[in-house]
Scaffold this active site. Structure first.
Site, short mmCIF file in Angstrom:
data_model
loop_
_atom_site.label_atom_id
_atom_site.label_comp_id
_atom_site.label_asym_id
_atom_site.label_seq_id
_atom_site.Cartn_x
_atom_site.Cartn_y
_atom_site.Cartn_z
N SER A 266 72.85 71.43 107.86
CA SER A 266 73.88 71.98 107.01
C SER A 266 73.62 73.44 106.65
CB SER A 266 74.06 71.10 105.78
OG SER A 266 75.34 71.31 105.24
N ASP A 458 81.49 64.13 111.05
CA ASP A 458 81.36 65.02 109.89
C ASP A 458 82.57 65.94 109.80
OD1 ASP A 458 80.27 66.47 107.75
OD2 ASP A 458 79.17 67.81 109.08
N HIS A 520 77.61 63.73 108.74
CA HIS A 520 76.85 64.94 108.42
C HIS A 520 75.35 64.75 108.60
CE1 HIS A 520 76.53 68.86 106.50
NE2 HIS A 520 75.66 68.39 105.64
#
EC number: 3.4.16.5
Length: 543
Positions: A266, A458, A520
């Site tokens: 991320s 995601d 994610h």
């Protein structure tokens, strides 16, 4: 409102004034601290006069709507520092910096480069039997101390379950900015998780199956880390990471001789290009960096933001989350968003990068958030926004806040939280969010391989955006990489041999992977597949 992610604290609606609620920092009595509004006003007025009309407009909105809520820095954590005598090892950066050697040319040079005199590393040998996390595996925890800046970064090291004398060492970083890497440890890829009854459950697919792994809480004031100051941009955080690794490998030279890889997810898409470039910038170092891995990262916002609408509107391999009208609205907002990001890329100034983040997150990310669906997995509803859509985090947080756990790890703060919204706010309002850190990737690719992998369910850092920026990146191997086709990624190492787990393309030192059926956090949703590609990557496949 703003939604928090384990890897990305997307301040999705900061600019949508009427519907927003800003998470307020509280003092010890539960009241928001008083701000000096006059200083805030004067600062904005000084810079507004020199900004373009559109950008100046956004600063006016922020001044009107947020000045009573947003502290200029995050608040320090309450802590009690343990004396050095309570630690098993203390490594002094000043001692390392003072060592000079004679090179082959006869010239004297420092044995290890870098500004290290202000850093110390404190090390505690963790007794696995006290915690029940990976019993029989050697573990260390402790703090990197920047004594000049009063910064203290917490880390937890797990030796490889397999062959620690030869297996590589990996650093894992969660994102946020402001989220603890202990989330990655206990929710994703570490040796154990915590069930709802606060029992430790072993993870057979842990990434320390064939590698030693360091989990680092950074920047300061994240997780068990703390400081009397703050870090509010990625570049500053990179200096701390270099110091941590240098001092750790000095204390444990048996690991320094092995391959080292830096990994994360991320917002680590911001961190890792900077951290890798920082390590590679030093000629004389004890860090044997061999590759970098970024999972579902935010790295090149200008190229990634156009892919939010397709992912939310049914073009990413899953049914649409948004209706056609909302999708058209996102399309209509995109041109203005990209114009603001381009201006940020040109100046890299907070005074233009902050409005870009505010507008784009409100116009492009907020419509998805308002549906109640999980921003980290388009297949599911958000079960509990307070726990970032993953209720398992509640048990992890409760377990880590136990006095017995903190004592066993040598923790010096009073409490643990999985994500610190103040850190997120600091990075946002210093303009870090939209900055073009992807520009560092070509120089990294000159020296080491880079893997970009993405779970394909995601939304917040989706695979379409990650494929787009890797294809668009300007580097000597650009043409061959962009022309390379996605091929099936199959399991080769176990009973499921031949099973398709995703797609992969690779050219030169650059590799992209799409992992099927993962959100994610790829290791959470597809633990077997994640360990498969991780081990093969460390083994040298695709590079």
């Amino acid at each position: 409102m703003k939604f928090l992610t384990t890897g990305l604290l997307a301040t999705a609606a900061l600019a949508a004034a009427q519907e927003q609620q800003v998470l307020q920092a509280e003092d010890g009595h539960g009241q928001a601290p008083q701000r000096d509004a006059s200083i805030f006003d004067e600062t904005l007025q000084k810079f507004q006069s020199s900004l373009e009309d559109g950008i100046s407009h956004f600063w006016s909105e922020m001044k009107t709507n947020f000045k009573d809520y947003l502290p200029l820095i995050s608040l320090p954590k309450k802590h009690t520092r343990r004396p050095d005598s309570e630690w098993d090892h203390v490594v002094r950066g000043a001692d390392i910096e003072s060592v000079w050697v004679q090179g082959a040319d006869g010239e004297k040079r420092r044995e290890i480069d870098g500004k290290l005199h202000n850093y110390d590393l404190r090390v505690k040998a963790v007794d696995p039997s006290k915690l029940g996390v990976d019993p029989g595996v050697k573990q260390y925890s402790g703090y990197l101390d920047d004594n000049d800046a009063d910064k203290h970064l917490f880390y937890w090291f797990f030796e490889s379950r397999n062959d620690p004398k030869n297996d590589p060492v990996v650093l894992w970083l969660n994102g946020g900015p402001g989220c603890s890497s202990l989330t990655g440890l206990f929710l994703e890829l570490g040796p154990a998780t915590i069930d709802k009854n606060l029992k430790v459950v072993s993870n057979p697919y842990s990434w320390n199956s064939n590698a030693s792994v360091i989990f680092l809480d950074q920047p300061v004031n994240v997780g068990f880390s703390y400081s009397g100051s703050s870090v509010s941009d990625t570049v500053a955080a990179g200096k701390d990471v270099y110091a941590l690794l240098t001092l750790f490998f000095k204390q444990f030279p048996e690991y320094a001789s092995q391959d080292f890889h830096i990994s994360g997810e991320s917002y680590a898409g911001h961190y890792i290009p900077v951290f890798a470039a920082e390590i590679l910038s030093h000629k004389n170092t004890n860090i044997n960096l061999k590759s970098a891995l970024i999972g579902n990262g935010l790295t090149d916002p200008l190229t990634q933001y156009p892919q939010y609408r397709p992912m939310a509107c049914g073009e990413g391999g899953y049914p649409a989350v948004l209706d056609q009208g909302t999708c058209r609205s996102m399309d209509n907002s995109l041109e203005r968003c990209l114009s603001l990001i381009e201006t940020c890329y040109s100046s890299e100034s907070a005074w233009v990068c902050v409005p870009a983040a505010m507008y784009c997150n409100s116009a492009i990310l907020a419509p998805y958030q308002q549906t109640g669906m999980n921003p980290y997995d388009v297949r599911t509803k958000c079960e509990d926004m307070a726990s970032l859509c993953y209720p398992q985090l509640n048990a992890i947080t409760e377990w880590l806040n136990q006095e017995s756990v903190m004592q066993a790890l040598g923790v010096e703060v009073q409490s643990y939280e999985s994500c610190n919204s103040g850190i997120n706010r600091d990075f946002l309002f210093h303009g870090d969010w939209m900055k073009p850190y992807h520009r560092l990737v070509p120089s990294v690719l000159e020296k080491i391989p880079v893997l970009i992998y993405a779970g394909d369910a995601d939304f917040i850092c989706n695979w379409l955006g990650n494929l787009a920026w890797t294809d668009a990146l300007e580097w000597p191997g650009h043409k061959k990489f962009a022309e390379a086709k996605l091929e099936d990624l199959k399991i080769v190492n176990n009973k499921d041999k031949g099973k398709k787990i995703g797609q992969v393309k690779s050219s030169g030192n650059f590799t992209f992977m799409r992992i099927f059926g993962a959100g994610h956090m790829v290791p959470l949703n597809q633990p077997e597949a994640s360990l498969e590609f991780f081990n093969r990557w460390l083994g040298g496949e695709w590079h």
